[in-house]
Design an enzyme around this catalytic site. Sequence first.
Site, PDB file in Angstrom:
ATOM      1  N   GLU A   1       0.789  -1.167   0.085  1.00  0.00           N
ATOM      2  CA  GLU A   1      -0.046  -0.057  -0.037  1.00  0.00           C
ATOM      3  C   GLU A   1       0.834   1.271   0.015  1.00  0.00           C
ATOM      4  O   GLU A   1       0.757   2.069  -0.690  1.00  0.00           O
ATOM      5  CB  GLU A   1      -0.957  -0.118   1.195  1.00  0.00           C
ATOM      6  CG  GLU A   1      -2.091  -1.295   1.029  1.00  0.00           C
ATOM      7  CD  GLU A   1      -2.794  -1.054   2.257  1.00  0.00           C
ATOM      8  OE1 GLU A   1      -2.682  -1.492   3.458  1.00  0.00           O
ATOM      9  OE2 GLU A   1      -4.266  -0.822   1.954  1.00  0.00           O
TER      10      GLU A   1
ATOM     11  N   GLU B   1      -3.599 -10.044   3.806  1.00  0.00           N
ATOM     12  CA  GLU B   1      -4.892  -9.645   4.487  1.00  0.00           C
ATOM     13  C   GLU B   1      -5.714 -10.739   4.268  1.00  0.00           C
ATOM     14  O   GLU B   1      -6.568 -11.196   5.305  1.00  0.00           O
ATOM     15  CB  GLU B   1      -5.494  -8.453   3.987  1.00  0.00           C
ATOM     16  CG  GLU B   1      -4.263  -7.183   4.410  1.00  0.00           C
ATOM     17  CD  GLU B   1      -3.311  -6.784   3.592  1.00  0.00           C
ATOM     18  OE1 GLU B   1      -2.980  -7.561   2.606  1.00  0.00           O
ATOM     19  OE2 GLU B   1      -2.907  -5.637   3.296  1.00  0.00           O
TER      20      GLU B   1
HETATM   21  C1  1HE Z   1       6.630  -8.861  11.816  1.00  0.00           C
HETATM   22  C2  1HE Z   1       6.076  -8.744  10.568  1.00  0.00           C
HETATM   23  C3  1HE Z   1       4.825  -8.068  10.657  1.00  0.00           C
HETATM   24  C4  1HE Z   1       7.732  -9.938  10.129  1.00  0.00           C
HETATM   25  N1  1HE Z   1       4.395  -7.521  11.624  1.00  0.00           N
HETATM   26  N2  1HE Z   1       6.019  -8.699  13.066  1.00  0.00           N
HETATM   27  N3  1HE Z   1       1.895  -8.916   6.940  1.00  0.00           N
HETATM   28  C5  1HE Z   1       2.129  -9.983   6.811  1.00  0.00           C
HETATM   29  O1  1HE Z   1       1.304 -10.893   6.961  1.00  0.00           O
HETATM   30  C6  1HE Z   1       3.388 -10.437   6.332  1.00  0.00           C
HETATM   31  C7  1HE Z   1       4.085 -11.493   7.561  1.00  0.00           C
HETATM   32  N4  1HE Z   1       5.455 -11.444   7.286  1.00  0.00           N
HETATM   33  C8  1HE Z   1       5.937 -12.512   6.728  1.00  0.00           C
HETATM   34  O2  1HE Z   1       5.377 -13.257   5.988  1.00  0.00           O
HETATM   35  C9  1HE Z   1       7.556 -12.780   6.690  1.00  0.00           C
HETATM   36  O3  1HE Z   1       8.047 -12.238   7.823  1.00  0.00           O
HETATM   37  C10 1HE Z   1       8.296 -12.180   5.602  1.00  0.00           C
HETATM   38  C11 1HE Z   1       8.040 -12.831   4.289  1.00  0.00           C
HETATM   39  C12 1HE Z   1       7.850 -10.661   5.216  1.00  0.00           C
HETATM   40  C13 1HE Z   1       9.877 -12.108   5.824  1.00  0.00           C
HETATM   41  O4  1HE Z   1      10.246 -13.459   5.961  1.00  0.00           O
HETATM   42  P1  1HE Z   1      11.675 -13.649   6.976  1.00  0.00           P
HETATM   43  O5  1HE Z   1      12.062 -15.185   7.102  1.00  0.00           O
HETATM   44  O6  1HE Z   1      12.446 -12.775   6.366  1.00  0.00           O
HETATM   45  O7  1HE Z   1      11.423 -13.132   8.403  1.00  0.00           O
HETATM   46  P2  1HE Z   1      10.700 -13.689   9.759  1.00  0.00           P
HETATM   47  O8  1HE Z   1      11.560 -14.608  10.264  1.00  0.00           O
HETATM   48  O9  1HE Z   1       9.300 -14.033   9.365  1.00  0.00           O
HETATM   49  O10 1HE Z   1      10.428 -12.340  10.608  1.00  0.00           O
HETATM   50  C14 1HE Z   1      11.545 -11.670  11.208  1.00  0.00           C
HETATM   51  C15 1HE Z   1      10.821 -10.950  12.623  1.00  0.00           C
HETATM   52  O11 1HE Z   1      10.076  -9.979  11.966  1.00  0.00           O
HETATM   53  C16 1HE Z   1      10.010 -11.834  13.267  1.00  0.00           C
HETATM   54  O12 1HE Z   1      10.211 -11.228  14.680  1.00  0.00           O
HETATM   55  P3  1HE Z   1      11.208 -11.794  15.980  1.00  0.00           P
HETATM   56  O13 1HE Z   1      10.794 -11.217  16.948  1.00  0.00           O
HETATM   57  O14 1HE Z   1      10.592 -13.495  15.994  1.00  0.00           O
HETATM   58  O15 1HE Z   1      12.417 -12.074  15.275  1.00  0.00           O
HETATM   59  C17 1HE Z   1       8.530 -11.592  12.630  1.00  0.00           C
HETATM   60  O16 1HE Z   1       7.586 -12.116  13.707  1.00  0.00           O
HETATM   61  C18 1HE Z   1       8.723 -10.270  12.325  1.00  0.00           C
HETATM   62  N5  1HE Z   1       7.737  -9.727  11.633  1.00  0.00           N
HETATM   63  N6  1HE Z   1       6.546  -9.440   9.552  1.00  0.00           N
HETATM   64  C19 1HE Z   1       4.920  -7.796  12.896  1.00  0.00           C
HETATM   65  N7  1HE Z   1       4.107  -7.941   9.720  1.00  0.00           N
HETATM   66  C20 1HE Z   1      -3.129  -0.608   6.915  1.00  0.00           C
HETATM   67  S1  1HE Z   1      -3.663  -2.342   6.888  1.00  0.00           S
HETATM   68  C21 1HE Z   1      -2.327  -3.211   6.199  1.00  0.00           C
HETATM   69  C22 1HE Z   1      -2.737  -4.868   6.627  1.00  0.00           C
HETATM   70  C23 1HE Z   1      -1.424  -5.640   6.363  1.00  0.00           C
HETATM   71  O17 1HE Z   1      -0.629  -5.036   6.071  1.00  0.00           O
HETATM   72  S2  1HE Z   1      -1.711  -7.353   6.777  1.00  0.00           S
HETATM   73  C24 1HE Z   1      -0.140  -8.212   6.182  1.00  0.00           C
HETATM   74  C25 1HE Z   1       0.707  -8.123   7.290  1.00  0.00           C
END
Ligand code: 1HE
Length: 255
Positions: A110, A130
């Site tokens: 976005e 989402e």
């Molecule tokens: C996060 C987030 C997040 C990572 N919020 N903490 N977005 C999503 O659903 C995408 C969710 N994220 C993923 O699918 C993956 O993290 C990625 C593909 C982006 C990257 O993967 P990777 O292997 O490089 O990283 P990881 O091991 O998954 O994440 C590393 C850390 O970042 C981990 O935290 P840690 O404390 O365990 O190290 C994750 O929890 C954290 N992390 N993504 C919070 N999104 C205005 S409305 C909009 C609505 C949306 O955007 S919904 C989509 C949300």
Amino acid sequence: MSNLIETSIQDQFLLVKLNRPEKRNALNDELVLAIEAIFTNPSPEVKCAIIYGEGQHFSAGLDLSALRERNAVEGLHHSRMWHKALDKVQFGKIPVIAVLHGACVGGGLELASACHIRVAEKSTFYALPEGQRGIFVGGGASVRLPKLIGMARMIDMMMTGRVYYAEEGERVGFAQYLVEENEGVKKALELAKRIASNAPMTNYALMHVLPRIVDAPQEQGLLMESLTAAIAQDAPEAKKALNEFLEGKAKKVGQ
Ligand code: 1HE
């Protein structure tokens, strides 16, 4: 200013770096409000901005850890906060180029969609998780993204969790440029130089008038076009550029 975002000025260009790599540049309220502040009042010397992400990803979208139990009204205010911030990006004073790599998903997509040009490095992938998280887009994707890729693709992405990778992504319209890894900012700086050499009225019309024309009924759109064309051609920069061409001093198309 938040330490989750870093800004610097290079020549006359504002570099904006999302700086939360340990959370994949997930966008919490602090970051969204910092983006709003940066684009509300850019320094007058700045002619174009480039936004990019530190680490392996542009942005993992909304910070899901902050997605606490919100009631409907709180959810509305949260979504409207995103709209206000991203409107400052799209309808601010300066053109904004997004440089994408790795994840450009959810709210990250976005944010990219609110920028005027997108340059994608080869690692980029696009998704709207989402749909799978049981929520709906709230940061403007339903308005901006169909204009880039078409409504059918957005429905497919949200219903099925489809991911688009860089090359196909460029072909279907997520990005206008596809470049090698780590070449995105360099490409964006090249584009920024060209953009900065345009007449200010032309850039203003492209940022503020064209989107309104696209959303308007044809008759009003055509009138807005004529008014904009008339004002633009009257500016000293336009007269100078025309004279340069007629005197054989201007670049030809493609040069
Ligand atoms: C996060 C987030 C997040 C990572 N919020 N903490 N977005 C999503 O659903 C995408 C969710 N994220 C993923 O699918 C993956 O993290 C990625 C593909 C982006 C990257 O993967 P990777 O292997 O490089 O990283 P990881 O091991 O998954 O994440 C590393 C850390 O970042 C981990 O935290 P840690 O404390 O365990 O190290 C994750 O929890 C954290 N992390 N993504 C919070 N999104 C205005 S409305 C909009 C609505 C949306 O955007 S919904 C989509 C949300």
